[in-house]
Design a protein around this motif. Structure first.
Motif, short mmCIF file in Angstrom:
data_model
loop_
_atom_site.label_atom_id
_atom_site.label_comp_id
_atom_site.label_asym_id
_atom_site.label_seq_id
_atom_site.Cartn_x
_atom_site.Cartn_y
_atom_site.Cartn_z
N VAL A 88 52.48 42.94 29.00
CA VAL A 88 51.65 43.80 29.87
C VAL A 88 50.24 43.93 29.28
O VAL A 88 50.08 44.20 28.09
CB VAL A 88 52.30 45.19 30.07
N ILE A 89 49.24 43.74 30.15
CA ILE A 89 47.84 43.97 29.76
C ILE A 89 47.17 45.03 30.64
O ILE A 89 46.07 45.47 30.34
CB ILE A 89 47.00 42.68 29.76
N GLY A 90 47.83 45.42 31.73
CA GLY A 90 47.24 46.42 32.61
C GLY A 90 48.21 46.86 33.68
O GLY A 90 49.26 46.27 33.88
N ASN A 91 47.79 47.94 34.37
CA ASN A 91 48.60 48.47 35.46
C ASN A 91 47.70 49.07 36.52
O ASN A 91 46.87 49.93 36.21
CB ASN A 91 49.58 49.52 34.93
N LYS A 92 47.83 48.59 37.76
CA LYS A 92 47.05 49.09 38.89
C LYS A 92 45.55 49.12 38.61
O LYS A 92 44.86 50.08 38.90
CB LYS A 92 47.55 50.48 39.28
N GLY A 93 45.06 48.03 38.03
CA GLY A 93 43.63 47.89 37.79
C GLY A 93 43.12 48.68 36.60
O GLY A 93 41.91 48.72 36.35
N ASP A 94 44.01 49.30 35.85
CA ASP A 94 43.59 50.08 34.70
C ASP A 94 44.06 49.38 33.42
O ASP A 94 44.99 48.58 33.44
CB ASP A 94 44.20 51.49 34.77
N LYS A 152 37.83 42.70 38.57
CA LYS A 152 38.58 43.93 38.28
C LYS A 152 38.38 44.36 36.83
O LYS A 152 38.29 45.55 36.54
CB LYS A 152 40.06 43.76 38.60
N THR A 153 38.32 43.40 35.92
CA THR A 153 38.05 43.73 34.52
C THR A 153 36.67 44.35 34.41
O THR A 153 36.48 45.37 33.75
CB THR A 153 38.18 42.48 33.63
N ILE A 181 37.78 37.71 28.58
CA ILE A 181 38.33 39.03 28.28
C ILE A 181 39.24 39.57 29.37
O ILE A 181 39.62 40.73 29.34
CB ILE A 181 37.20 40.04 27.94
N GLY A 182 39.62 38.74 30.34
CA GLY A 182 40.57 39.19 31.37
C GLY A 182 40.03 38.95 32.76
O GLY A 182 38.94 38.46 32.93
N GLY A 183 40.84 39.23 33.71
CA GLY A 183 42.19 39.73 33.62
C GLY A 183 43.22 38.63 33.59
O GLY A 183 42.95 37.48 33.24
N GLY A 184 44.41 39.01 33.99
CA GLY A 184 45.56 38.14 33.88
C GLY A 184 45.38 36.79 34.53
O GLY A 184 45.76 35.75 33.96
N GLU A 185 44.79 36.75 35.71
CA GLU A 185 44.62 35.48 36.43
C GLU A 185 43.60 34.58 35.73
O GLU A 185 43.76 33.36 35.67
CB GLU A 185 44.19 35.73 37.88
N PHE A 241 55.76 48.23 27.72
CA PHE A 241 55.10 49.17 28.63
C PHE A 241 55.28 48.65 30.05
O PHE A 241 55.41 47.45 30.28
CB PHE A 241 53.61 49.29 28.31
N HIS A 242 55.22 49.58 31.00
CA HIS A 242 55.27 49.21 32.41
C HIS A 242 53.87 48.77 32.82
O HIS A 242 52.87 49.38 32.43
CB HIS A 242 55.70 50.41 33.26
N GLY A 243 53.79 47.70 33.62
CA GLY A 243 52.50 47.26 34.13
C GLY A 243 52.68 46.16 35.16
O GLY A 243 53.74 45.58 35.29
#
Length: 172
Positions: A14-20, A47-48, A109-113, A136-138
Motif C-alpha cells: 500500500v502507498i495510498g488510500n482514496k487519493g491520500d 493525483k500525487t 514519486i508516484g502514484g501507483g500507475e 495497511f488498508h489502501g
C-alpha cells in the motif's frame, strides 16, 4: 539520465488510500525524501501533485502527468517550476535536456500507475524503497519488484517509531 523511484510502502504494498498518502508518519523517511529530491526533477501523476495541497515543493522541477495537460496551469516560483504533460514518455523526454541544470538523477514519486508504467516499460534504473513492516488498508499499491531485474544493494533497518527499512535496488 538515471530514473529513480522514491517510494514508501507497507508490507502489503500500500502507498495510498482514496487519493491520500498512507497513514504512517515517519519523520526520517520524509527527511530522506526531502534531502534526496531537493534540487532535482520529479515526475509524478496528477493525483500525487494534488496531494501537495496546491503548492509546489521547494527547489524541485515538477513534471506532472495528466490526461489533459492543456487544462492545467500552475503559478509556480522559478525555483520550483511545474509543467504538465500527457504521458510518461513525454515526461522523460521533457526531463532529459534539463538534467544539466537539475541533476542527472530524475525521481519518479508516484502514484501507483506511474510506478507501474515505468517498470513495465523498463525505464527505471534505481529504486529507493522505504518498506514499512506493517500492513495497511489502501487502494493504491506499489508493484512487486522483480528481483531478476533489480538487485538489492543497500539496506538500513529502523525500529522506531514503527519498524521500517530503507532499501536501495539497482537494475542488474
Amino acid at each position: 539520465m538515471i530514473l529513480t523511484h522514491v517510494v514508501a510502502c507497507s508490507e502489503n504494498r500500500v502507498i495510498g488510500n482514496k487519493g491520500d498518502i498512507p497513514p504512517w508518519n515517519l519523520a526520517e523517511d520524509m527527511k530522506f525524501f526531502k534531502d534526496t529530491t531537493k534540487g532535482h526533477i520529479m515526475i509524478m501523476g496528477r493525483k500525487t501533485f494534488d496531494s501537495f495541497n496546491g503548492r509546489a515543493l521547494p527547489n524541485r522541477y515538477h513534471i506532472v502527468i495528466t490526461r489533459n495537460p492543456s487544462e492545467h496551469s500552475f503559478n509556480a516560483p522559478e525555483t520550483s517550476p511545474v509543467v504538465f504533460v500527457a504521458s510518461l514518455e513525454e515526461a522523460v523526454a521533457h526531463a532529459k535536456p534539463l538534467t544539466a541544470k537539475w541533476g542527472d538523477e530524475v525521481f519518479i514519486i508516484g502514484g501507483g500507475e506511474i510506478y507501474k508504467q515505468s517498470l513495465e516499460k523498463n525505464l527505471t534504473d534505481k529504486i529507493y524503497l522505504t518498506l514499512v513492516h506493517r500492513e495497511f488498508h489502501g487502494d493504491t499499491h506499489y508493484p512487486e519488484i522483480d528481483e531478476k531485474v533489480f538487485k538489492l544493494v543497500a539496506r538500513r533497518d529502523v525500529e522506531t517509531p514503527i519498524p521500517f527499512s530503507f532499501l536501495t535496488y539497482i537494475r542488474s
